[in-house]
Design an enzyme around this catalytic site. Structure first.
Site, PDB file in Angstrom:
ATOM      1  N   ARG A  33      17.922  58.825  23.863  1.00  0.00           N
ATOM      2  CA  ARG A  33      19.367  58.762  23.617  1.00  0.00           C
ATOM      3  C   ARG A  33      19.961  60.130  23.301  1.00  0.00           C
ATOM      4  NH1 ARG A  33      23.403  58.353  20.089  1.00  0.00           N
ATOM      5  NH2 ARG A  33      25.166  57.056  20.724  1.00  0.00           N
ATOM      6  N   LEU A  83      42.027  49.225  38.889  1.00  0.00           N
ATOM      7  CA  LEU A  83      40.861  49.063  39.743  1.00  0.00           C
ATOM      8  C   LEU A  83      41.381  48.598  41.107  1.00  0.00           C
ATOM      9  CD1 LEU A  83      37.697  48.923  39.909  1.00  0.00           C
ATOM     10  CD2 LEU A  83      38.044  46.463  39.848  1.00  0.00           C
ATOM     11  N   LYS A 122      34.690  51.384  38.765  1.00  0.00           N
ATOM     12  CA  LYS A 122      34.276  50.045  38.299  1.00  0.00           C
ATOM     13  C   LYS A 122      33.136  50.205  37.293  1.00  0.00           C
ATOM     14  CE  LYS A 122      34.014  45.282  39.966  1.00  0.00           C
ATOM     15  NZ  LYS A 122      35.035  44.721  39.106  1.00  0.00           N
ATOM     16  N   TYR A 158      29.363  48.592  38.232  1.00  0.00           N
ATOM     17  CA  TYR A 158      28.985  47.253  38.693  1.00  0.00           C
ATOM     18  C   TYR A 158      29.865  46.803  39.837  1.00  0.00           C
ATOM     19  CZ  TYR A 158      32.990  44.876  36.465  1.00  0.00           C
ATOM     20  OH  TYR A 158      34.254  44.436  36.128  1.00  0.00           O
ATOM     21  N   GLU A 166      47.731  46.166  35.761  1.00  0.00           N
ATOM     22  CA  GLU A 166      46.958  45.056  36.337  1.00  0.00           C
ATOM     23  C   GLU A 166      46.519  44.123  35.219  1.00  0.00           C
ATOM     24  OE1 GLU A 166      43.087  46.268  37.852  1.00  0.00           O
ATOM     25  OE2 GLU A 166      42.948  47.841  36.349  1.00  0.00           O
TER      26      GLU A 166
END
Ligand code: PDD
Length: 283
Positions: free
Chosen positions: A100, A202, A145, A32, A177
């Site tokens: 799945r 990130l 991300k 994302y 972070e």
């Protein structure tokens, strides 16, 4: 009524549908981006695209757009439909829909969802926030991300329930972070420290902008991880993210930072980032 973009269509948010076999839904198998826009103009678009493409490549998810421009056209149309000029958008790309199975098919078509959202006022937060510390429970590819954010979610929630705005995570006694932002301190010599951009954090788009702006303004930036001792001795601390910009930190666990006042360097970078983003409106 809010509209979103979903796999080639613009839909009313409540009418948008995704399969129960979407691999994002089943496995967190997706990536994302959260991007800001001001005055109807997308901010730091190229930087977000660069990181998005890197995340997709790392997870071997095929790019669902031929070039960034086609995505830009989709986003601008969505802003128009939602009649919004200032705010943020959430863009999610999952590997796609398949029966799945942990193994993924090679010819699967990614699912793309984009929606816009707004944030409440940041006025109170901009006066300074408090931060807790916790062990970093995440995997070794925090540079991707990924939509898999469970460790971040649980630690942010735990911090919130104890009255903390953000939680900084530690790996081997070094701060990596925050759960939703990058972490910075300023030492007695006015040197800015932040964790280097590697697989343990990130690489924030705002982090990159702030480092660039600090260097431009003759400030020294050292991309080296810092520890709790460095926090106890620091002059200033702040965090960065797309949705927050630069936010001063006035307390980390029991350590009061700069007598709870916003430090000069933090204040400078808050202003410089705001100017930098505003300039993009007219580019
Ligand atoms: N989060 N680190 C983590 C773990 C984050 O989740 C974020 C952003 C950042 C800052 O990155 P950027 O400056 O590119 O926003 C760093 C977003 C805003 C979110 O998940 O909502």
């Amino acid at each position: 009524m809010s509209f979103c973009y979903i796999n080639g269509f613009y839909k009313n948010n409540i009418d948008a549908q995704i399969s129960v076999e979407d691999r994002g839904f089943n496995f967190s198998d997706g990536v994302y981006e959260v991007m800001g826009f001001r005055n109807g103009k997308l901010l730091n678009f190229d930087k977000h695209m660069y990181r998005l493409c890197k995340s997709l490549i790392n997870l071997q998810i095929s790019k669902p757009f031929s070039n960034p421009n086609s995505l830009k056209i989709i986003i601008y149309h969505l802003l128009k439909l939602n009649d919004v000029n200032d705010g943020f958008l959430y863009l999610q790309i999952t590997r796609g829909t398949a029966k799945r199975n942990h193994l993924f098919p090679s010819n699967i078509k990614p699912n793309v969802v984009i929606f816009t959202f707004s944030k409440g006022s940041l006025d109170k937060i901009k006066k300074g926030v408090n931060v807790a510390l916790t062990e970093d429970q995440r995997w070794m590819r925090c540079d991707i991300k990924s939509i898999s954010l469970l460790a971040n979610v649980l630690d942010k929630q735990k911090g919130h329930e104890s009255g903390f705005f953000e939680v900084w995570q530690l790996r081997k006694n070094l701060i990596t972070e925050g759960t939703t932002s990058n972490a910075f301190i300023v030492n007695k010599k006015s040197h800015i420290y932040t964790h280097p951009k590697n697989n343990f954090i990130l690489g924030g788009v705002t982090r990159d902008c702030v480092i660039e702006l600090a260097l431009k303004n003759k400030l020294k930036v050292i991309e080296k991880a810092f520890n709790i001792d460095d926090i106890r001795k620091c002059n200033e601390a702040f965090l960065t993210s797309t949705t927050l910009g630069v936010i001063p930190i006035i307390k980390i666990e029991d350590t009061i930072i700069n007598k709870k006042k916003i430090g000069l360097i933090t204040k400078t970078l808050m202003k410089k980032l705001d100017d930098y983003l505003n300039k993009q409106i007219y580019e």
